[in-house]
Design an enzyme around this catalytic site. Sequence first.
Site, PDB file in Angstrom:
ATOM      1  N   ASP A   1       0.980  -1.231   0.395  1.00 11.42           N
ATOM      2  CA  ASP A   1       0.153   0.154  -0.634  1.00 11.42           C
ATOM      3  C   ASP A   1       0.825   0.944  -0.230  1.00 11.42           C
ATOM      4  OD1 ASP A   1      -2.429  -1.415   0.683  1.00 11.42           O
ATOM      5  OD2 ASP A   1      -2.315  -1.906   2.135  1.00 11.42           O
TER       6      ASP A   1
ATOM      7  N   GLU B   1     -10.748   0.550  -4.238  1.00 12.33           N
ATOM      8  CA  GLU B   1      -9.930   0.828  -3.408  1.00 12.33           C
ATOM      9  C   GLU B   1      -9.128   1.760  -3.327  1.00 12.33           C
ATOM     10  OE1 GLU B   1     -10.306  -2.941  -0.882  1.00 12.33           O
ATOM     11  OE2 GLU B   1      -8.124  -3.191  -1.255  1.00 12.33           O
TER      12      GLU B   1
END
Length: 524
Positions: A44, A200
Amino acid sequence: MKALYCMPALALAAIAVPSSAQVWQSDQGNGTFRNPVLYADYPDPDVIRVGDDFFFATTTFVNVPGITILHSKDLVNWEIYSHVIDRIEGMPQYDLKDGNAYRKGLFATSLRHHNGRYYLVVTPVGLNTRIYYADDPKGPWKFHELDREAFDPGFFIDDDGTGYIATAVNSDGTITLLTLDKDYRKVVRSREIHYIKGAEGSKIIKRDGWYYLFNAIPPRMALTVSRARSLDGPWETREQIDDQTGGHQGALVDLPNGDWFGFVMVDSGAIGRMTNFSPVFWQDGWPVWGTPDAPGKVPEIARKPIQGYAPAQPASSDDFSQPTLGLQWQWNHNPDNTRWSLSERPGFLRLHATQADSLWSARNTLVQKAQGPRSRAEVKLDLSHISAGDRCGFGTFGQHSATLSANRTSNGALFVDMSVITSTLEGPVEEQRTKQPLTSGNTLWMAVDADFINDTGALSYSADGKNWTPIGGTFPLSFAWRTGTFQGEQFAISCFSTNSQGGYLDVDSFTLMPPPATTNGVDE
């Protein structure tokens, strides 16, 4: 403690690599770099530039200290700079009480800088979103907590200083934009601005009057980009890249000269989610990954975006001579700080045995990221003070946690055993493979050989650090977000006791190095 370089078994053997490199060196020493820039689990990613410095924030889940920030001058050579969160609060499982919190903790973050202050937005699992802030990424960090939970928050600060958070959950795909007050303390407006099935991991940048919204699409392991003249849309969306062409969660960062570079993570088996970087060019107002000669994909090899900086890597090896733990280390949950020390025996890490049924439920397991494509990690241990019932040693930590433990019988004799704990949906299952007596004294070396090309590992031990005895055969390495730790396999030093009272383990050193050189899979 210095690690040596070994050319990994990839189709890059003809490239000259600096001799000072460790297991993997992205910087080729000739003005180019190769992907992945980080051959380890830094998931991430969010990367910003502040002046001539780049900062990279990455997910740490339940590991403590939490949220790692790395620093670079050229987007290629990275070193660990700091951690943001000393301790995770909110439920007893973060202290390994009433169960564990693996696969919870701190997920994707968003890092930004505005008016001399750094901001990091994160949503601890099950808690409201927090906006951390500091004048220096080294901290100290403070935070405001919002009144809601924004999954994978994407923080964006517009030209007028207004702060926004974009958030979406892939089970829905609706992208919601939260407007913050002028102090970024509370939400003053919420509205739905776009929809992308499966979206997302939103990130927003601005260029030439256009807003660009990047979203990961986990069901397809893809990355999209949308653009609009207003944050409220209307948005036009295009496909970018995917795990076959480079990765599926990331965005862009600008360079001092006005150019842009892309960063993205890619699922890579047992090593976890690796980080790729890519040149980006613009065509008709849209970013295109790669180069005009090879558009639409992250290159294996590319020219470094900024020249002149020497190779650097995140720290790994450690002789425990400093008064604080190196930044490469994290605990498997919130540690019990009364049960470990760097000062009781200077030059050693002392781990007092914590009471637990197994490694999976033991506190104060010290971990760091394994590195690929192949690596060997060795620890030197003093077993003088372990007691009967203690299981203290070294191994891997992940969906498959293979550990070589030193034990003592009731009459004081030392032995080692090798076990593998596999995390399943029903809980951890432990397989005891073998045990062997030790007759050579209290000093013992242990080693893990991790092969992330074939996703297998092996354990061995030595009485002198030179002659090694394999034990337990090979074991699998794997990544599993449903049942593991949601991280790539880690190296782990542990000490726990099945009795109420335990002894302690003194750790002299940890050394990361390439594995023995091989030819066609046979040691030379």
